[in-house]
Scaffold this motif. Sequence first.
Motif, PDB file in Angstrom:
ATOM      1  N   PHE A 146       8.068  15.804 -49.987  1.00 56.71           N
ATOM      2  CA  PHE A 146       8.700  15.235 -51.174  1.00 56.71           C
ATOM      3  C   PHE A 146       7.676  14.370 -51.873  1.00 56.71           C
ATOM      4  O   PHE A 146       6.858  13.712 -51.231  1.00 56.71           O
ATOM      5  CB  PHE A 146       9.882  14.347 -50.786  1.00 56.71           C
ATOM      6  N   ARG A 147       7.746  14.349 -53.209  1.00 62.15           N
ATOM      7  CA  ARG A 147       6.932  13.391 -53.952  1.00 62.15           C
ATOM      8  C   ARG A 147       7.699  12.089 -54.036  1.00 62.15           C
ATOM      9  O   ARG A 147       8.839  12.073 -54.447  1.00 62.15           O
ATOM     10  CB  ARG A 147       6.681  13.910 -55.364  1.00 62.15           C
ATOM     11  N   VAL A 148       7.096  10.999 -53.608  1.00 61.10           N
ATOM     12  CA  VAL A 148       7.776   9.715 -53.741  1.00 61.10           C
ATOM     13  C   VAL A 148       6.928   8.785 -54.597  1.00 61.10           C
ATOM     14  O   VAL A 148       5.716   8.931 -54.666  1.00 61.10           O
ATOM     15  CB  VAL A 148       8.056   9.059 -52.367  1.00 61.10           C
ATOM     16  N   GLY A 149       7.578   7.835 -55.235  1.00 63.48           N
ATOM     17  CA  GLY A 149       6.879   6.932 -56.134  1.00 63.48           C
ATOM     18  C   GLY A 149       6.691   7.596 -57.475  1.00 63.48           C
ATOM     19  O   GLY A 149       7.000   8.783 -57.648  1.00 63.48           O
ATOM     20  N   ALA A 150       6.173   6.850 -58.426  1.00 64.22           N
ATOM     21  CA  ALA A 150       6.006   7.411 -59.760  1.00 64.22           C
ATOM     22  C   ALA A 150       4.598   7.111 -60.257  1.00 64.22           C
ATOM     23  O   ALA A 150       3.937   6.198 -59.781  1.00 64.22           O
ATOM     24  CB  ALA A 150       7.038   6.811 -60.708  1.00 64.22           C
ATOM     25  N   THR A 182       2.158   7.922 -56.880  1.00 69.84           N
ATOM     26  CA  THR A 182       2.840   9.047 -56.261  1.00 69.84           C
ATOM     27  C   THR A 182       2.180   9.421 -54.940  1.00 69.84           C
ATOM     28  O   THR A 182       0.951   9.543 -54.869  1.00 69.84           O
ATOM     29  CB  THR A 182       2.802  10.274 -57.186  1.00 69.84           C
ATOM     30  N   ARG A 183       3.006   9.566 -53.926  1.00 67.89           N
ATOM     31  CA  ARG A 183       2.467   9.999 -52.637  1.00 67.89           C
ATOM     32  C   ARG A 183       3.311  11.125 -52.092  1.00 67.89           C
ATOM     33  O   ARG A 183       4.418  11.361 -52.534  1.00 67.89           O
ATOM     34  CB  ARG A 183       2.476   8.817 -51.655  1.00 67.89           C
ATOM     35  N   ARG A 184       2.748  11.838 -51.137  1.00 71.88           N
ATOM     36  CA  ARG A 184       3.487  12.952 -50.548  1.00 71.88           C
ATOM     37  C   ARG A 184       4.098  12.513 -49.225  1.00 71.88           C
ATOM     38  O   ARG A 184       3.403  12.001 -48.368  1.00 71.88           O
ATOM     39  CB  ARG A 184       2.557  14.142 -50.300  1.00 71.88           C
ATOM     40  N   LEU A 185       5.407  12.705 -49.120  1.00 71.33           N
ATOM     41  CA  LEU A 185       6.074  12.368 -47.880  1.00 71.33           C
ATOM     42  C   LEU A 185       6.307  13.671 -47.131  1.00 71.33           C
ATOM     43  O   LEU A 185       6.957  14.576 -47.649  1.00 71.33           O
ATOM     44  CB  LEU A 185       7.397  11.679 -48.213  1.00 71.33           C
ATOM     45  N   GLN A 186       5.716  13.767 -45.931  1.00 70.87           N
ATOM     46  CA  GLN A 186       5.815  15.034 -45.218  1.00 70.87           C
ATOM     47  C   GLN A 186       7.069  15.037 -44.363  1.00 70.87           C
ATOM     48  O   GLN A 186       7.072  14.482 -43.267  1.00 70.87           O
ATOM     49  CB  GLN A 186       4.578  15.241 -44.362  1.00 70.87           C
TER      50      GLN A 186
END
Lengths: 287, 661
Positions: B373-377, B381-385
């Motif tokens: 999922f992409r989190v943050g804006a 933005t980071r990728r949450l696995q």
Amino acid sequence: MAIAEPVARRALRTTSRRKTRNLERKASVAAASLFGVVTLAALLAPVLSPDNPLMPAGAPLLGPGKGGFLLGSDSIGRDVLSRVLYGMRTSWFAALGVIALGLLIGGVIGLVAGATGGWVDNVLMRITDAFLALPAPVLAIAVVAALGPSLLHTLVAVSIVWWPFYARIVRGEIRNLAARPHVEAAKLAGAGRLRIAVRHLLPGAVPAALVTASLDIGNLVLTLAGLSFLGLGQSAPAAELGADTARNLSFLLQDWWVPVMPGIGVLVLAFIGNIAGDGVRNLIEPD
Amino acid sequence: MHLAFGPAAEKTVTDPGASTSEAQAIEVASIEDLHVTFRRSGKDIAALRGVSLDIRRGEILGLVGESGSGKSVLGLALLGLLDARADVRGAVRVAGRDMAHCDQSARREVRRVHLGAVFQDPMTSLNPTMRVGRQVAEVAGSKDEAERLLGAVGIPDPASRMDAFPHELSGGLRQRVMIAMAVAGNPDLIVADEPTTALDVTVQAQVLTLLRSLRDEIGCSVLLITHDLGCAAQVADRVAVMYAGRLAELGSSAEVLARASHPYTLALLRSRLSLASDRTTSLLALPGEVPNPAAPEPGCAFAPRCDLAGPACLDAPPPPLEVRPGHLSACVVPAVEVTSRLAEVVRAAVVPHPEREPHNDDVVTLYRVQKSFRVGAGRTTRRLQALRGVNLTVGRGESVALVGESGSGKSTLLRIVAGLESFDGGKLEVAGPDCPQMVFQDAGASLTPWLTVGEIIGERLRGISRAERAAKVAQALAHVGLPAEVAKAKSAQLSGGQRQRVSLARATVVAPSILLCDEPTSALDVSLAASVINLIGGLRRELGMSVLFVTHDLSVARVVADRIAVMYLGRIVEVGDADQITSQPVHPYTQALMSAVPDMGREPVALRGEPASPLAPPAGCAFHSRCPKAIDDCGDALLDVRLTAVDRSAHHLAACIRATA
Ligand SMILES: Nc1ncnc2c1ncn2[C@@H]1O[C@H](COP(=O)(O)OP(=O)(O)OP(=O)(O)O)[C@@H](O)[C@H]1O
Ligand code: SF4
Ligand code: SF4
Ligand SMILES: [Mg+2]
């Protein structure tokens, strides 16, 4: 401890508030039913009016109570009361019409945007915002200049700036609802997009839209009266509150009732609209 | 105040056995014939109907009951926080004051000096806009004291956490902050209302251990309110069981476990799942539901659900009587008879599961499924696995449980199988013909509020006449044990258990090839949970469905599933037959989960720390930061731990370099 306290209270608060709620509820029902009363009065204006609003019925410029005119007569001897009643009828139905149209257009656009999401949502909301930025009077003057003065043209102009409010509200509600598990459950049950939008999303946005609409009526009555005061409404000799006030302003010092009575009519209508709107809100969203 | 864990420890009684006998004379709180009634929409809600109870110095008293039994009201009464308009009779004595009737300032004083409180959801009790250090300092008196307390409740590196806002802490750490605030000022009594319900099993065990060690150190008493008898019996010295606003049974934990005398306590014990529950038969669920507090029974409130109820039970509520020294039970049937007579009833109620014929085809196959999922804006933005390559199959008619802590990716996996979520890599095959059905954790939220149950269930039945549809809906409702009239109700008119049944009826009105369940029982009372589990098991066998069941509770997984898959940080770390996994777990994480399961008469062994962040899964074996068996190699970035067979059957797989070695 100090901090835990309010939380624990909150848990039990609901139980004790109920008693006062019952009274509040009755008051709200009474207030909300004013909508029905006013609409009925507007429908019955021809019956309630003592005289024909367009035809002189006696001597001109008689004061209130004189010559059988409860609110006096105007410069050509028409009954002010009848003109006010007919004017209220026009304003009321005009306001209802704009709101109905706003709910319809705004509701559809808000529903489509909220239920679809993604770029469709983005595009529709940009358009909505653009309309939201239009100033109502300027647009009304432009429309009337282009199509000629008539109440219908003014209503078209007002409707163009009015629906975006509803689009925003409905879309917000729909987006919240769309995140609830019941929508996913409906998807799994095999419901298509249209069915989900109409059956599983739309009914949830109705209360909020109704509350906004009913709180809006008073507002709209004032706006429309203002426009007709500026000459952007029905043309003479039809009775209209804003226009009647404007046309008869010159009588203000000697024969004050001629311009003031229609003005009071506007205020009464807007006031009733707000009270009734509050009642509807309290009924739909208690707290 | 600074005495908290120092000299104060001298007056403590560390041995729970001794505390019950020695300290008998001194109570920190005593409740006498307490009645509490609320008025709600013109009806009287009798929340407490005559409770007498003493809390002794230095003891942990477990207060157990289902939702609506009045346990939280009792806790609030002790704290003097009952709503001013509630009708309160009887007395609640704390430190010489009657908390039910003395004035507000006196109550506040007692709370400040003598009491502490911990509530279920620390997020709502903590001020979200204030750093936790300041919040604790406000009750503790000074910053230094606050920091010392945070350290004492086991918050790692308290100095740096002082500046954190509540939302920056995990649930377990937040609950520790609440506990730090509760013990500030050395209270005589801490009221802990469901302090662990919102937490993961492993964290739950840590918090319970903490409460217990705090009691041992500072000698305060704890009222531990919980709906889980096992959890109470595990940490408490004495247990009080409540039913419908009255005390059903009271005694030392050991007594109540070994010689429960009230039919309700026995029913709770029977329906409670443990790692020793019999997997080959249906569970002994308690029939019926918690009584309506607006219409109390004239006699014993438990009578409608009691197997032993007779005419003598219907006159007046039986008072709690001593069945053995220090052990009370409120039942008209003599204690000796209760157990023997119930044993007969129970023997008749057990239904053994039929043998399952093995099928060879798979209904669901996942191969290296990945999801992020992409989190943050914007720039942050980071990728949450969420899923980092999952392999899993579910056979036809088979039931597989997915177990793991919060955030391990169980729900994500389920939603991908349901088709509600897309995935980034790997393969997913789901056998048709129709799409999987799902039962959600929050059954209420999964039912459209303005539609009737009939309309909701009927949604799956398109293309048949209205009469046929109504008949099928009624049949589906009957299948889940609900009367046909329920079809006309809306979800708000149903109880929690009924809602979960309705969502099961919707899922099975046309039998799907696979039923996906996301923690369907975790929001339900113990007795209801057992009946829902029975129901799912029954429906699956009858309709030949496969089940993929997400839970964080291994004892639930064990009874609902043929196979168990354990997830950690987006990967399956162990999978095998339910019996194998629970009797001989080989992965250190599974072993840790097993020992964290609250079980009666056993000390929980808490796994240290909390799951690592899926934003930056640790290199090597993702579990190595918490693994008790980790060796240096485990953290090696080049290490790729794959699921490998641990025995010759190739049925039991684990992803640990030390499990197969
Ligand atoms: N839509 C989303 N957007 C961003 N992150 C998400 C989303 N859905 C899940 N996640 C994240 O993915 C990870 C796995 O979540 P998932 O809900 O599958 O965990 P879980 O094992 O079901 O946990 P729980 O026991 O709390 O239900 C979590 O860190 C979660 O925060
Ligand atoms: S008093 Fe009667 S109904 Fe109540 S628990 Fe005992 S046997 Fe059952
Ligand atoms: S691989 Fe190492 S860190 Fe991972 S579970 Fe096995 S022993 Fe523990
Ligand atoms: Mg989940």
